[in-house]
Every structure is written in structure tokens, then in C-alpha cells.
Design a protein around this motif. Structure first.
Motif, short mmCIF file in Angstrom:
data_model
loop_
_atom_site.label_atom_id
_atom_site.label_comp_id
_atom_site.label_asym_id
_atom_site.label_seq_id
_atom_site.Cartn_x
_atom_site.Cartn_y
_atom_site.Cartn_z
N TRP A 49 4.60 -17.85 0.81
CA TRP A 49 5.25 -18.95 0.91
C TRP A 49 4.47 -20.25 1.46
O TRP A 49 4.41 -21.25 0.81
CB TRP A 49 6.81 -19.27 1.50
CG TRP A 49 7.55 -18.01 1.21
CD1 TRP A 49 8.00 -16.83 1.67
CD2 TRP A 49 8.39 -18.11 -0.01
NE1 TRP A 49 8.74 -16.18 0.75
CE2 TRP A 49 9.15 -16.96 -0.35
CE3 TRP A 49 8.61 -19.11 -0.87
CZ2 TRP A 49 10.01 -16.86 -1.13
CZ3 TRP A 49 9.48 -18.83 -2.03
CH2 TRP A 49 10.29 -17.82 -2.19
N GLU A 69 20.90 -13.29 5.52
CA GLU A 69 19.50 -12.84 5.01
C GLU A 69 19.00 -14.29 4.37
O GLU A 69 17.86 -14.74 4.73
CB GLU A 69 19.42 -11.92 4.16
CG GLU A 69 19.70 -10.50 4.53
CD GLU A 69 21.12 -9.88 4.48
OE1 GLU A 69 21.90 -10.85 4.55
OE2 GLU A 69 21.18 -8.78 4.05
N ALA A 72 18.11 -16.73 7.14
CA ALA A 72 16.90 -16.37 7.57
C ALA A 72 15.66 -16.53 6.91
O ALA A 72 14.67 -17.20 7.59
CB ALA A 72 16.80 -14.84 8.26
N TRP A 73 15.77 -16.12 5.59
CA TRP A 73 14.65 -16.64 4.68
C TRP A 73 14.42 -18.30 4.79
O TRP A 73 13.38 -18.46 4.96
CB TRP A 73 14.96 -16.19 3.20
CG TRP A 73 13.80 -16.71 2.38
CD1 TRP A 73 12.72 -16.36 2.27
CD2 TRP A 73 14.11 -17.98 1.43
NE1 TRP A 73 11.96 -17.16 1.22
CE2 TRP A 73 12.92 -18.35 0.94
CE3 TRP A 73 15.05 -18.67 1.32
CZ2 TRP A 73 12.68 -19.29 0.21
CZ3 TRP A 73 14.94 -19.84 0.63
CH2 TRP A 73 13.70 -20.14 -0.16
N GLU A 75 14.93 -20.43 7.24
CA GLU A 75 14.15 -20.82 8.36
C GLU A 75 12.61 -20.32 8.23
O GLU A 75 12.14 -21.26 8.77
CB GLU A 75 14.97 -20.11 9.48
CG GLU A 75 14.30 -20.65 10.75
CD GLU A 75 15.34 -20.10 11.76
OE1 GLU A 75 16.48 -19.66 11.69
OE2 GLU A 75 14.51 -19.92 13.04
N ARG A 76 12.54 -19.25 7.66
CA ARG A 76 11.17 -18.91 7.69
C ARG A 76 10.20 -19.83 6.55
O ARG A 76 9.48 -20.35 6.91
CB ARG A 76 11.15 -17.42 7.27
CG ARG A 76 9.46 -16.68 7.60
CD ARG A 76 9.82 -15.25 7.49
NE ARG A 76 10.29 -14.72 6.15
CZ ARG A 76 9.13 -14.49 5.14
NH1 ARG A 76 7.95 -14.68 5.36
NH2 ARG A 76 9.78 -14.03 4.04
N ALA A 77 10.85 -19.84 5.40
CA ALA A 77 10.20 -20.67 4.46
C ALA A 77 10.10 -22.05 4.90
O ALA A 77 8.75 -22.72 4.78
CB ALA A 77 11.08 -20.41 3.16
N ASP A 78 10.84 -22.51 5.51
CA ASP A 78 10.78 -23.96 6.33
C ASP A 78 9.80 -24.06 7.37
O ASP A 78 9.24 -25.25 7.19
CB ASP A 78 12.41 -24.04 6.81
CG ASP A 78 12.33 -25.74 7.13
OD1 ASP A 78 11.80 -26.69 6.38
OD2 ASP A 78 13.19 -26.08 7.95
N SER A 79 9.48 -23.00 7.87
CA SER A 79 8.28 -23.02 8.76
C SER A 79 6.97 -23.15 8.00
O SER A 79 5.93 -23.28 8.55
CB SER A 79 8.48 -22.09 9.69
OG SER A 79 8.10 -20.70 9.30
N LEU A 80 6.92 -22.47 6.63
CA LEU A 80 5.58 -22.10 5.98
C LEU A 80 5.28 -23.18 5.07
O LEU A 80 4.08 -23.38 4.72
CB LEU A 80 5.82 -20.87 5.47
CG LEU A 80 6.01 -19.60 6.42
CD1 LEU A 80 6.04 -18.40 5.65
CD2 LEU A 80 4.35 -19.33 7.21
#
Ligand SMILES: Nc1ncnc2c1ncn2[C@@H]1O[C@H](COP(=O)(O)OP(=O)(O)O)[C@@H](O)[C@H]1O
Ligand SMILES: [Mg+2]
Length: 310
Positions: A49, A69, A72-73, A75-80
Motif C-alpha cells: 500500500w 477486517e 482493520a485494513w 486503519e493500516r492503509a491509512d497509515s501507509l
């Protein structure tokens, strides 16, 4: 070169033609503008990402069957990388209880009661069957209760959505199925104009109206979907000045209620009720099919708007 990810659902898990319907012309328009763009499944663990300048949520439709899920994705994508529409807005939009917030802020919607417990749903269905409930219209002359609609607060594609008589055992059974999801049940009176296929979707890019689609009626009285499966019959239609103003008002109120910026894109689903005027059915802020093959000029507007934000 700008790198753009267009977020879809795994074509193996979902109808590939559907999940790619808008993505195909949109990717072509992005490529014509020199961008490096490709479709990516949000749940694909192989995706890098951080390698994208921008990812645009388009058809992540299986979020409704695995919302945790997806969250959670997100949140992760937002950080990347940069995700549009912005994750905070997506989270707000995932659960249809946002409709109650918009209603409080002055946007008329379909009268809705929300049920987290079977007992409260059973009471509301009984009230509707007597014609005394807030949800469920009055009984007709023959004493037949008007139909009600049950649906989950987290849902899409008319999943677990039924048009039923409130005293039909299938209504409480559907309610239990939604609650077991686990989920929250929305109970509404049938809006006859929706059953007559007069729902209109108004699309906006950067807050500006682009086109409108009518999609026909979806629910079969007595439960399930007309024709047995989810089939929209999208047609380009005109939107009146009043309808456009209503859609713009929904976005302005969304901004006020959430404190968030104007979304890249939005679809505002409305219906004109003979008794109550224009009503909001839902505001789709991260998953609407745009029906771009029906509106090629909008594809160009959309691609420009994406790259302007990259
Ligand atoms: N109160 C209602 N009366 C009649 N039909 C409804 C009602 N609510 C929903 N529907 C029908 O069910 C479809 C799906 O409901 P909707 O609220 O748009 O949820 P989603 O599209 O997220 O599954 C609508 O497009 C409409 O055809
Ligand atoms: Mg809908």
C-alpha cells in the motif's frame, strides 16, 4: 508518475464484471493522463500500500460481510498511504445509523427505528401490524397491515433486506438473522415510491453534481429480491434543481455533522414521497457504483478529480 490504486473486491469472491465495471473505464482515463493505476483488492495481503500515492475506494463490497477486517485494513492503509474517501468518513458511513444523525441535523429520511434486541423488534413489528407503530403505516380498510422493510445497519446490495408484512413470521425470522450477524436491525415503513422503482441516485464529484441514475425496484413483497437475485436496471435520468439542491444539502450537512472535508465522490440516494417530499435513503460515500459506462464524460471528470488530489 502518480501511482493510484483503485480499490475493489476480490473478483474471485465477487462478480468480477460488477466489481470492475467502473474500474475499467476509470483506469483507462487515469492511464491516458499518464498515471500508473491499477485495481487492487483491499483484502489482498500481497499489496504494497505504501507504494501508492493515493488509493481510491471504489467497490470494496465484501466489507459488509467482514466489517471488522475491512476496518482493520482501513486503519493500516491509512497509515501507509492516502485513502479516499478519507477513512474517518468511511467509518462514519459504514453504519447506517448516520441517517439518524443527518435527520437530527435537518435532512429528512425514511422513518426508521433501530433494534439491537429481539424483544424491541418484536414489539415494533406488533405495533406496525396494529398500525400503531412509528414504523409501519396504518392498516388498510381490509385490516391488512402495510408492509415494512427490515435491513441491517451495516449492509449493501440489499443484503438481508426484506419487504414483508409485519405479522409475517418471515419478518421476525429475518430480524433474528440480522441480529445474529451480529447486527442491528433497521425497521422502516414501505415507501411506495421505492417499490414503484422511483429511487434516484445523484452523483457528485468534489461536491458537484455529475449525473443521476434510476435503478428500479429491488425488493419482492413477501421477502427476497425481485427476480430472485440482485439486479439493478440502471438508467440515466434527469435530476431536478430541487433534487440537486437536496443532494448538495446532504453533503453540506455531512460535513457539519462529521467535521470532515468534502468527499472526492458521493452518491446520494433519494426518493420523492407523495406525502413527505424528498427523502434520503442513503448516502454512499465509499462504495457506490457510478455506472461510468453509461456516463463516459463523468469518467474524465472523476479521473481529473482523483489526480488533482494525488
Ligand atoms: N423503506 C423502504 N420501502 C421500500 N423499499 C425499500 C425501503 N428501503 C429499502 N428499499 C429497497 O431496498 C433497496 C436496498 O435498500 P438500501 O436502504 O438502499 O440498502 P443497500 O443499498 O445499502 O443494501 C433499495 O434500493 C430499495 O429498492
Ligand atoms: Mg441502496
Amino acid at each position: 508518475m502518480t501511482k493510484v490504486g483503485i480499490v475493489i473486491t476480490d473478483p474471485q469472491r465477487f462478480d468480477a464484471a460488477d466489481t470492475m465495471r467502473d474500474a475499467v473505464p476509470l483506469l483507462a482515463a487515469l492511464h491516458r493522463r499518464g498515471a500508473e493505476a491499477r485495481a487492487v483488492d483491499w483484502a489482498d495481503p500481497e499489496v504494497d500500500w505504501a507504494g501508492f500515492d493515493l488509493v481510491v475506494l471504489r467497490s470494496p463490497w465484501d466489507y459488509a460481510v467482514r466489517p471488522r477486517e475491512f476496518d482493520a485494513w482501513l486503519e493500516r492503509a491509512d497509515s501507509l498511504t492516502r485513502v479516499l474517501n478519507e477513512p474517518a468518513l468511511v467509518r462514519w458511513n459504514m453504519d447506517k445509523r448516520y441517517l439518524a444523525q443527518l435527520e437530527t441535523a435537518g435532512i429528512p429520511g425514511v422513518p426508521t427505528s433501530y433494534h439491537e434486541e429481539e424483544s424491541s423488534l418484536v414489539d415494533a413489528l406488533a405495533a406496525a401490524a396494529r398500525g400503531t407503530g412509528g414504523s409501519g403505516g396504518p392498516a388498510d380498510g381490509a385490516g391488512t397491515p402495510a408492509h415494512v422493510v427490515l435491513k441491517p445497519t451495516v449492509g449493501a446490495g440489499a443484503r438481508l433486506t426484506g419487504l414483508l408484512r409485519p405479522d409475517d413470521p418471515a419478518a421476525s425470522a429475518l430480524g433474528r438473522q440480522i441480529l445474529a450477524g451480529p447486527g442491528t436491525v433497521m425497521l422502516q415503513p414501505e415507501v411506495p415510491e421505492l417499490s414503484a422503482g422511483r429511487e434516484k441516485a445523484l452523483y457528485l464529484v468534489d461536491g458537484r453534481f455529475t449525473h443521476a441514475i434510476a435503478k428500479g425496484a429491488l425488493l419482492a413483497p413477501g421477502g427476497g429480491l425481485r427476480g430472485g437475485s440482485y439486479r439493478e436496471t440502471p438508467q440515466l435520468v434527469e435530476a431536478s434543481a430541487a433534487e440537486r439542491a437536496f443532494a448538495e444539502q446532504v453533503l453540506a450537512t455531512t460535513a457539519t455533522v462529521t467535521g470532515l472535508a468534502m468527499p472526492l465522490y458521493a452518491r446520494i440516494d433519494i426518493v420523492e414521497s407523495a406525502t413527505d417530499g424528498l427523502l434520503l435513503l442513503e448516502a454512499e460515500l465509499f462504495e457506490p457504483l457510478f455506472h461510468l459506462p453509461l456516463a463516459p464524460a463523468v469518467t474524465e471528470v472523476f479521473a481529473e478529480a482523483i489526480l488533482a488530489r494525488a
